[in-house]
Write an enzyme that holds these catalytic residues in place. Structure first.
Site, PDB file in Angstrom:
ATOM      1  N   TYR A 149       0.714  -1.179  -0.029  1.00 47.55           N
ATOM      2  CA  TYR A 149      -0.006  -0.100  -0.001  1.00 47.55           C
ATOM      3  C   TYR A 149       0.819   1.173   0.022  1.00 47.55           C
ATOM      4  O   TYR A 149       0.716   2.189  -0.845  1.00 47.55           O
ATOM      5  CB  TYR A 149      -0.912   0.031   1.353  1.00 47.55           C
ATOM      6  N   ARG A 269       2.899  -4.923  15.929  1.00 45.98           N
ATOM      7  CA  ARG A 269       3.037  -5.430  14.718  1.00 45.98           C
ATOM      8  C   ARG A 269       4.324  -5.121  14.009  1.00 45.98           C
ATOM      9  O   ARG A 269       4.646  -3.976  14.226  1.00 45.98           O
ATOM     10  CB  ARG A 269       1.783  -4.938  13.648  1.00 45.98           C
TER      11      ARG A 269
HETATM   12  N1  UDP Z   1      -3.857   0.143  17.140  1.00 48.70           N
HETATM   13  C1  UDP Z   1      -4.234  -0.507  18.287  1.00 48.70           C
HETATM   14  N2  UDP Z   1      -5.089  -1.347  18.207  1.00 48.70           N
HETATM   15  C2  UDP Z   1      -5.598  -1.667  17.160  1.00 48.70           C
HETATM   16  C3  UDP Z   1      -5.250  -1.170  15.966  1.00 48.70           C
HETATM   17  C4  UDP Z   1      -4.333  -0.233  16.118  1.00 48.70           C
HETATM   18  O1  UDP Z   1      -3.683  -0.257  19.434  1.00 48.70           O
HETATM   19  O2  UDP Z   1      -6.466  -2.649  17.429  1.00 48.70           O
HETATM   20  C5  UDP Z   1      -2.915   1.352  17.361  1.00 48.70           C
HETATM   21  C6  UDP Z   1      -1.665   1.094  16.431  1.00 48.70           C
HETATM   22  O3  UDP Z   1      -0.539   0.446  17.114  1.00 48.70           O
HETATM   23  C7  UDP Z   1      -1.177   2.542  15.940  1.00 48.70           C
HETATM   24  C8  UDP Z   1      -2.527   3.189  15.994  1.00 48.70           C
HETATM   25  O4  UDP Z   1      -3.535   2.552  16.746  1.00 48.70           O
HETATM   26  O5  UDP Z   1      -0.464   2.919  17.060  1.00 48.70           O
HETATM   27  C9  UDP Z   1      -2.982   3.523  14.627  1.00 48.70           C
HETATM   28  O6  UDP Z   1      -3.237   2.378  14.133  1.00 48.70           O
HETATM   29  P1  UDP Z   1      -3.860   2.353  12.529  1.00 48.70           P
HETATM   30  O7  UDP Z   1      -3.526   0.888  12.082  1.00 48.70           O
HETATM   31  O8  UDP Z   1      -5.109   3.113  12.557  1.00 48.70           O
HETATM   32  O9  UDP Z   1      -2.784   3.287  11.654  1.00 48.70           O
HETATM   33  P2  UDP Z   1      -1.272   3.214  11.595  1.00 48.70           P
HETATM   34  O10 UDP Z   1      -0.578   2.154  12.419  1.00 48.70           O
HETATM   35  O11 UDP Z   1      -1.101   2.924   9.989  1.00 48.70           O
HETATM   36  O12 UDP Z   1      -0.543   4.540  11.734  1.00 48.70           O
END
Ligand code: UDP
Length: 335
Positions: A149, A269
């Protein structure tokens, strides 16, 4: 110029950010054409605007230039938001992401070039920075996309800048950081944190906090983002790449506190940064733009609109482990 009304075209205008942009442009008095293939966007997102004679929706795929090109006639401003989003499906089906986010972008660029549009604004993603060395992260930071992505959105941006240089297309790219707001996506795939947490709250289930929740994100409210898009289109800028962020970075623990509810912890992750934080100096200097909505205010709006997430899947740790298998498999440490 100045206060004159524009004919605007939004690709992906039935999506989350696109539908907010359509709303804003219509309320400013402009004409709006939406192109959307409704694969992830939903016409329903525009339902509250349907009264407007100034909104025209074309259901079609941006890759099909023959289908979409006539919609570009006499268009002044193009906002190119149509794309496949989300990390997990991009790892599973990279070709689909290439087709949508790269081939689709070339098609929109070509249609815009042929019709001599006045302004082309590309919706880029801060995921191009991967895990950056510097916070707040400036636009000149190294590109380190971690998954298809991010990679396809980055290449799309490079195409946009190339069309600017070679064909003189008046294009600008805006790199968005963690956008949230009403109607943020609720499709079946495991995705952005707000949709996950709001559905969990509605179901009375604990929030699945990743790691220890101290990681921070530059959560930017959608109306601020839309404002940056409109200011950019109304400017004379071209060939610029600019970050759009809230001017702040907030921990997941703080988000959970604002939302209110129990917590369950799940594993970190691979490839995910401990912080996202935009350096917004450039857009501040160029357009005097900065965000207005704090996370406290934005979360309040989300909670007022929480019913929207009633239809969203309710994730628990086991479901998330299953859904993110490929993420751990392909992005995990190899040792
Ligand atoms: N996050 C979380 N629990 C979830 C999904 C996401 O704590 O079930 C946290 C994740 O670790 C990150 C933030 O929320 O710090 C934003 O995650 P998202 O996937 O929305 O965006 P990205 O990681 O791509 O910035």
């Amino acid at each position: 110029m100045g206060t004159s009304f524009k004919k605007c075209l939004i690709t992906g205008g039935a999506g989350f950010i696109g539908s907010h942009l359509a709303e804003r442009l219509l309320s400013d008095g402009h004409d709006v054409i939406v192109i959307d293939n409704c694969s992830t966007g939903r016409i329903e997102n525009l339902k509250h605007l349907n009264e407007s004679m100034k909104l025209h929706v074309v259901e079609g795929d941006i890759q099909d230039i023959d289908r979409i090109e006539s919609a570009f006639q006499n268009v002044d401003w193009v906002f190119h938001l149509a794309a496949l989003a989300e990390i997990v499906p991009s790892i599973e089906t990279p070709m689909a992401y290439h087709n949508s986010n790269i081939n689709g972008t070339i098609s929109v660029l070509e249609a815009s070039r042929r019709h001599g549009v006045e302004r082309f604004v590309y919706a880029a993603s801060s995921s191009c920075y991967g895990i950056p060395d510097v916070y707040p992260t400036p636009e000149y930071a190294q590109m380190r996309p971690q998954y298809p992505y991010a990679f396809t959105k980055m290449v799309g941006e490079q195409y946009v800048m190339h069309w600017e240089r070679v064909y003189g297309l008046p294009a600008i790219s805006l790199r968005m950081f963690n956008i949230y707001g009403p109607r943020s996506r609720t499709k079946g795939t495991y995705g952005a944190v707000f949709g996950v947490f709001l559905a969990q709250k509605l179901a009375g289930k604990p929030f699945t906090v990743i790691g220890d929740g101290t990681q921070t994100r530059d959560f930017t409210f959608v109306t601020d983002v839309v404002d940056a898009f409109v200011s950019t289109a109304a400017s004379n800028l071209r060939g610029e790449i600019m970050n759009i962020g809230s001017g702040n970075t907030y921990s997941i623990n703080f988000l959970v506190e604002l939302l209110g509810g129990d917590v369950v912890y799940i594993p970190k992750r691979p490839g995910e940064p401990d912080c996202t934080f935009a350096d917004t100096t450039r857009i501040k200097e160029e357009l005097n733009w900065s965000a207005n909505v704090s996370l406290e205010e934005g979360v309040q709006v989300m909670l007022e609109n929480i019913e929207y997430w009633r239809q969203a899947p309710v994730w628990d740790p086991a479901m998330i482990a299953e859904a993110t298998q490929d993420w751990f498999k392909y992005l995990g440490e190899e040792d």
